[in-house]
Motif scaffolding. Structure first.
Motif, mmCIF file in Angstrom:
data_model
loop_
_atom_site.group_PDB
_atom_site.id
_atom_site.type_symbol
_atom_site.label_atom_id
_atom_site.label_comp_id
_atom_site.label_asym_id
_atom_site.label_seq_id
_atom_site.Cartn_x
_atom_site.Cartn_y
_atom_site.Cartn_z
ATOM 1 N N VAL A 136 7.162 -2.883 -7.985
ATOM 2 C CA VAL A 136 6.326 -4.002 -8.701
ATOM 3 C C VAL A 136 6.707 -5.237 -7.661
ATOM 4 O O VAL A 136 5.847 -6.159 -7.405
ATOM 5 N N ILE A 137 7.987 -5.398 -7.356
ATOM 6 C CA ILE A 137 8.215 -6.452 -6.694
ATOM 7 C C ILE A 137 7.476 -6.526 -5.253
ATOM 8 O O ILE A 137 6.919 -7.408 -4.865
ATOM 9 N N GLY A 156 9.970 -4.357 -1.624
ATOM 10 C CA GLY A 156 10.489 -4.994 -3.011
ATOM 11 C C GLY A 156 12.006 -4.617 -2.618
ATOM 12 O O GLY A 156 12.699 -5.658 -3.322
ATOM 13 N N TYR A 210 0.336 -9.149 -2.325
ATOM 14 C CA TYR A 210 -0.469 -9.870 -2.853
ATOM 15 C C TYR A 210 -0.449 -11.449 -2.858
ATOM 16 O O TYR A 210 -1.185 -12.196 -2.305
ATOM 17 N N LEU A 211 0.888 -11.814 -3.281
ATOM 18 C CA LEU A 211 1.153 -13.170 -3.186
ATOM 19 C C LEU A 211 1.092 -13.789 -1.785
ATOM 20 O O LEU A 211 0.779 -14.923 -1.423
ATOM 21 N N TYR A 247 5.599 -0.120 -0.378
ATOM 22 C CA TYR A 247 5.737 -1.475 -0.627
ATOM 23 C C TYR A 247 7.090 -1.552 -1.716
ATOM 24 O O TYR A 247 7.552 -2.380 -1.731
ATOM 25 N N TRP A 273 4.650 -4.777 -4.414
ATOM 26 C CA TRP A 273 3.450 -5.013 -4.435
ATOM 27 C C TRP A 273 2.904 -6.257 -4.966
ATOM 28 O O TRP A 273 1.735 -7.016 -4.647
ATOM 29 N N SER A 274 3.532 -7.077 -5.630
ATOM 30 C CA SER A 274 3.435 -8.232 -6.065
ATOM 31 C C SER A 274 3.809 -9.394 -4.969
ATOM 32 O O SER A 274 2.606 -10.112 -4.728
#
Length: 167
Positions: free
Chosen positions: A71-72, A44, A78-79, A40, A74-75
């Motif tokens: 972080v981007i 990102g 989920y988004l 991921y 994985w976020s």
């Protein structure tokens, strides 16, 4: 409860839950069969470069890193799961979420594989439906299986939500 509030609440619950089921499946596949998971961080990186107007890459793995790419990625993962759940609920209605059935969730989950096949993989330099990967049919099968797990997750998260939250 207000329809809009219930819709948003259930979309978040179902989308995050379905995405978690997909991720648990990936962990099981990695530990039991040494099947590598999607990185991921690369997702990102792909998304991060979009703010500079670069939407497609020759090879995302060779593209310069960006800050917080994991972080981007994985976020976004989920988004996107939450957005897909919202689209699913909008198409089927909250009545389905209150009394879920497996088949619609499973079919929708499988249909969501069109997003990586037609958008993400080409944008990352992997070709349409992973055509430019070393083993495209294996990559395609893994994507279909992952999105099937997402479909099961849609059902399971909806079922849990229906049992716990009866508005």
């Amino acid at each position: 409860m207000d329809w809009g509030l219930e819709f948003v609440f259930r979309a978040i619950l179902i989308g995050a839950g379905a995405t978690a089921v997909m991720d648990i499946w990936a962990v099981v596949m990695k530990r039991a069969f040494s099947v590598p998971s999607l990185n991921y961080g690369l997702v990102g990186r792909w998304l991060g470069h979009m703010r500079h107007g670069q939407f497609a890459h020759e090879n995302i793995a060779k593209t310069p890193l960006i800050a917080a790419e994991r972080v981007i990625g994985w976020s976004a993962h989920y988004l996107i799961g939450i957005v897909f759940a919202g689209l699913f609920l909008f198409a089927l209605s909250l009545d389905w979420a209150r009394d879920p059935t497996l088949l619609p969730a499973l079919l929708f989950g499988i249909a969501t594989v069109s997003a990586p096949f037609l958008v993400m993989q080409p944008g990352m330099g992997l070709g349409v439906a992973a055509a430019k990967t070393p083993k495209p049919n294996i990559a395609r099968l893994r994507s279909v299986i992952a999105h099937t797990a997402f479909g099961f997750g849609l059902f399971f998260a909806s079922w849990v939500g229906a049992e716990v939250f009866q508005f």
